[in-house]
Design a protein around this motif. Structure first.
Motif, PDB file in Angstrom:
ATOM      1  N   ARG A   1      56.266  -3.706  42.891  1.00  0.00           N
ATOM      2  CA  ARG A   1      56.210  -3.921  44.350  1.00  0.00           C
ATOM      3  C   ARG A   1      56.324  -5.402  44.684  1.00  0.00           C
ATOM      4  O   ARG A   1      56.935  -5.761  45.692  1.00  0.00           O
TER       5      ARG A   1
ATOM      6  N   ARG B   1      61.025   3.197  41.227  1.00  0.00           N
ATOM      7  CA  ARG B   1      59.736   2.774  41.748  1.00  0.00           C
ATOM      8  C   ARG B   1      59.167   3.829  42.692  1.00  0.00           C
ATOM      9  O   ARG B   1      57.981   4.132  42.650  1.00  0.00           O
ATOM     10  N   VAL B   2      60.017   4.405  43.547  1.00  0.00           N
ATOM     11  CA  VAL B   2      59.509   5.407  44.495  1.00  0.00           C
ATOM     12  C   VAL B   2      58.997   6.630  43.730  1.00  0.00           C
ATOM     13  O   VAL B   2      57.945   7.189  44.069  1.00  0.00           O
TER      14      VAL B   2
ATOM     15  N   PRO C   1      62.045  -1.386  47.177  1.00  0.00           N
ATOM     16  CA  PRO C   1      61.878  -0.126  46.445  1.00  0.00           C
ATOM     17  C   PRO C   1      63.214   0.425  45.953  1.00  0.00           C
ATOM     18  O   PRO C   1      64.192   0.435  46.682  1.00  0.00           O
TER      19      PRO C   1
ATOM     20  N   GLU D   1      55.675   5.765  42.526  1.00  0.00           N
ATOM     21  CA  GLU D   1      54.684   5.853  43.618  1.00  0.00           C
ATOM     22  C   GLU D   1      54.202   7.300  43.766  1.00  0.00           C
ATOM     23  O   GLU D   1      53.014   7.557  43.966  1.00  0.00           O
TER      24      GLU D   1
ATOM     25  N   LEU E   1      57.101   9.632  50.781  1.00  0.00           N
ATOM     26  CA  LEU E   1      57.773   8.987  49.648  1.00  0.00           C
ATOM     27  C   LEU E   1      59.071   9.720  49.299  1.00  0.00           C
ATOM     28  O   LEU E   1      60.077   9.091  48.967  1.00  0.00           O
TER      29      LEU E   1
ATOM     30  N   LEU F   1      53.242  -0.773  38.423  1.00  0.00           N
ATOM     31  CA  LEU F   1      53.764  -0.423  39.746  1.00  0.00           C
ATOM     32  C   LEU F   1      53.517  -1.569  40.738  1.00  0.00           C
ATOM     33  O   LEU F   1      54.400  -1.907  41.537  1.00  0.00           O
ATOM     34  N   ARG F   2      52.322  -2.160  40.659  1.00  0.00           N
ATOM     35  CA  ARG F   2      52.026  -3.305  41.536  1.00  0.00           C
ATOM     36  C   ARG F   2      53.010  -4.442  41.268  1.00  0.00           C
ATOM     37  O   ARG F   2      53.515  -5.074  42.189  1.00  0.00           O
TER      38      ARG F   2
ATOM     39  N   SER G   1      49.636   1.868  36.976  1.00  0.00           N
ATOM     40  CA  SER G   1      49.346   1.341  38.310  1.00  0.00           C
ATOM     41  C   SER G   1      49.595  -0.161  38.358  1.00  0.00           C
ATOM     42  O   SER G   1      50.150  -0.674  39.341  1.00  0.00           O
TER      43      SER G   1
END
Lengths: 122, 418
Positions: B286, B295-296, B291, B299, B321, B282-283, B279
């Motif tokens: 972002r 990355r998607v 994206p 998510e 998504l 992932l932040r 997580s």
């Protein structure tokens, strides 16, 4: 520096119209000029259709003088696409050679095989 | 020291990529670099048990390997006119600063990136890129790579030899690509890491569902890439995806090695530490860029990972998504996965409708999804036929066993015989 052959493979059928072809040839001439200016150009050749080719061969193994030669009409490999032309260029590395190949593809919309040359005699 | 040999194996494995990267630049040749590291390894196995593990194993490996390479070069060039080149090489090598500091020097990161982009050059086939990356950067032996990828060892050895010969003969440059090529080249790199992970995560054949080594290796590679390219969003996207998928691994198989589908998994067995790392990664992705496909997908994995129970899964968000992913990579496989999410939100009929035009005959997941949706839509006979087709497709044993079980339940006959 390495020499590379850019081999253009084109379909035997479905050549573009004369107008379109003339424009392609004009842009290929310009590309050869750019290659020359960049010191990359060695030589280029456009070929007549594969149907005009003749293959010469003999049954004699390597090192033995052939007693007779066989001729056959047409290209060595039967296929729908054949070598239509090629360039020999000199480039610092594969990336540089691929960059020239991309320019040929952009002009001709034909697949270009980039192959390093092991030895070039001039 | 009894475990000095094990420590040597570990040190060489961990520092392989870095050592090869430095030596390839110093020696100007990947093969020479590889041979030199191998010779240093032999020496470590001999001397470390007596002298102990050196304080900086990485520095020791590079220094020793370079000496071995110079020795060998001199030996081979003796009697030839090229001895002066050896002298030149030796001088170049010796002027690199303090021997033990060499493996920590800042430009080592550039060396490592050069090695990554060379091993993953798009002029090499994906299979060759994977093999080279695992061998040269991951430090796996040819035998280990062959076993992990289920390829006979001689085949793998030949693949590696051919790939290295192409790098040499075609003059694939040893450098980080310029900015305008970086996007295309990075895609080729990330595809390698992703394939290593998916091969480990869901083998397309073989007895085990999870081959641990490849998953671990892919994570290690992804972490290294994120460290080397901190400003590339998709690198973090890929790392996040791998972390968030890896978090679920403990629950993916039961004690007998049978596959457990996502809804039935024991979510308390998921690795919370990896979910948190994923997580956070992932932040970061972002924050630094728009994206991208990895990355998607991360998510989507994150939506699953935060659902305490299967029924807590935010399926409408997952459909959204997948719409984004479809716009980025409009492939049939993405449409297949999207259809699964659509079925969760709107029911099996809408899921089947979302599969219209998706034709992937012979691809097991396509048949399985169709089979399950057909059964849920009450079209059991068609579903059974589809399960049978799924069984005819290539796949790993645990999945096959699960399919047989499902089919047996539907037909009331074990194994689903007709």
């Amino acid at each position: 520096m390495t020499h590379y052959m850019l081999a253009m493979h084109q379909p035997d059928e479905g050549a573009p119209s004369a107008d379109v072809l003339a424009e392609v040839m004009r842009r290929l001439d310009e590309l050869a000029e750019r290659m020359r200016e960049a010191g990359a150009f060695v030589l280029t050749a456009g070929l007549q259709p594969a149907s005009s080719a003749t293959v010469v061969r003999s049954e004699a193994p390597l090192g033995v003088a052939p007693g007779e030669f066989l001729m056959s009409d047409g290209p060595f490999v039967e296929a729908k696409e054949h070598l239509g032309g090629f360039w020999v260029i000199e480039a610092p590395d594969l990336d540089a050679a691929l960059a020239w190949a991309k320019q040929v593809v952009a002009i001709t919309s034909l697949p270009i095989e980039v192959r390093p040359v092991a030895g070039l005699v001039r | 020291m009894p475990d000095a040999q094990a420590q040597a194996a570990l040190a060489f494995r961990e520092n392989h990529g870095r050592a090869i990267a430095i030596l390839a630049r110093v020696l100007g040749d990947l093969d020479l670099a590889e041979d030199a590291v191998q010779e240093a390894y032999v020496e470590a196995l001999r001397t470390w048990p007596r002298s102990g593990v050196p304080p900086s194993p990485a520095g020791w490996i590079v220094t020793t390997a370079r000496r071995r390479a110079v020795d060998r070069w001199r030996r081979e060039q003796a009697g030839r006119a090229k001895a002066s080149e050896a002298a030149l090489l030796f001088a170049r090598g010796e002027s690199e600063g303090a021997p033990d500091g060499i493996a920590e020097a800042p430009d080592v990161r550039d060396d490592q990136l050069r090695l990554v982009f060379t091993c993953c050059h798009p002029a090499l086939s994906l299979g060759s890129r994977v093999a080279l990356t695992l061998r040269l950067i991951g430090g796996l032996t040819t035998a280990e790579i062959a076993r992990a990828l289920l390829v006979p060892e001689p085949t793998m050895a030949a693949r590696l030899t051919r790939a290295k010969a192409k790098i040499r003969d075609a003059d694939i440059p040893y450098r980080v690509p310029p900015a305008h090529e970086l996007g295309e080249r990075l895609t080729a790199v990330l595809a390698v890491v992703y394939l290593v992970y998916t091969e480990g995560h869901r083998g397309t054949s073989g007895d085990e569902l999870v081959r641990v080594d490849l998953c671990t290796e892919a994570l290690r590679l992804a972490r290294e890439l994120a460290d080397l390219m901190p400003g590339e969003s998709e690198v973090h996207g890929l790392l996040a995806l791998l972390l968030l998928s890896e978090a679920r691994r403990p629950a993916r198989t039961d004690a007998e090695g049978r596959v457990v589908p996502l809804p039935a998994q024991d979510r308390s067995a998921w690795d919370r530490g990896l979910v948190d790392q994923g997580s956070a990664t992932l932040r970061r992705a972002r924050e630094i860029g728009p994206p991208g496909p990895y990355r998607v997908q991360a998510e989507i994995a994150a939506v699953h990972d935060v659902a305490v129970r299967p029924e807590d899964t935010d399926w409408p968000r997952i459909v959204e998504l997948y719409d984004t992913l479809l716009a980025l990579t409009p492939t049939p496989v993405v449409r297949l996965n999207r259809a699964v999410a659509v079925a969760e939100v709107h029911g099996p009929d809408r899921g089947l409708a979302a599969l219209e035009g998706v034709e992937l005959p012979g691809y097991r997941p396509w048949h399985v999804v169709r089979a399950e949706l057909l059964v849920r839509a009450g079209r059991v006979d068609e579903g059974v036929e589809e399960f049978r087709r799924a069984l005819e497709c290539p796949g790993n044993e645990p999945e096959t066993a699960l399919l047989r079980e499902n089919l047996g339940r539907l037909t009331g006959r074990p194994g689903g015989q007709r």
